[in-house]
Design a protein around this motif. Sequence first.
Motif: not given
Length: 262
Positions: A8-12, A81, A116, A119, A123
């Motif tokens: 999992l990788s995101e901007y939270s 991130y 990014r 991410i 997705r």
Amino acid sequence: MQEIHVDLSEYSKHQHPFHHLFDQGLDTYIVRLQIEGFCQALVDGEIRDIKPGDLLLFKPGDIYDLRIGYGQETFTQSGDYYVMSNGPGMKEWWEMKPRPTLTKIAEDTRLQAVWRQIILEKRRLDGGNPAVVTALAWSLLLLIDRAIEEAPEDQSPAAYHALRMRQYIEEHAAGELTLADVAHHTGLSVSRAVYLFKQHFGTSIIRYTQQLRLAHAMKLMDHSLLSLEQIASETGLGSYAYFHRLFRERYGISPGAYRNKK
């Protein structure tokens, strides 16, 4: 290049209080970079304040305690991130050398741009191409290593301003760039920016920019068919006359003579 599995990788972005606790130990590696706002995290057995620019590294087995909205009279949103990953490549990177759990690094848009891309790749409906994810993850980790290596030892605001200026110059040297642009990027006056850069790097902003542009021009002369006038324009040097003067001053030979020797 051993494979890295990005789970999992995101901007939270947190707009409400949040508590994330793995008190039995993580089963994954976590890399987290605070971008905006404030939070707290368990670092080496102590709850520490985490601010923008703070990079956190955790390995499987570590207790993970992240607190957002704690210790604040008025809640302010927090953004970060993060990447949660496993695999032989991640283990290989972790064991390459010791790294601190918490490091304050300078803002680096290149690092964030790679983050990014990870991410966006994850997705995809198919979860992303494993080879692409691995390549991007390795790029991120190597950029993180460089950011850690370049983190100022004194951890002073002045040192981070200087490092942010250098990164900004490196990103924008090929275009139009003024002292005011560099100073504005760090919220400093031009005189303060000029002083801090010279103090920390031993050269002026203008000289450093010229060196970057000349190095870029030399690569283009070595590996492209662009005319010297085009190279002057492409590298931010502007006119050929200016390019010619700077190149001869630095290397003792004209651009045309240098190219003819190749």
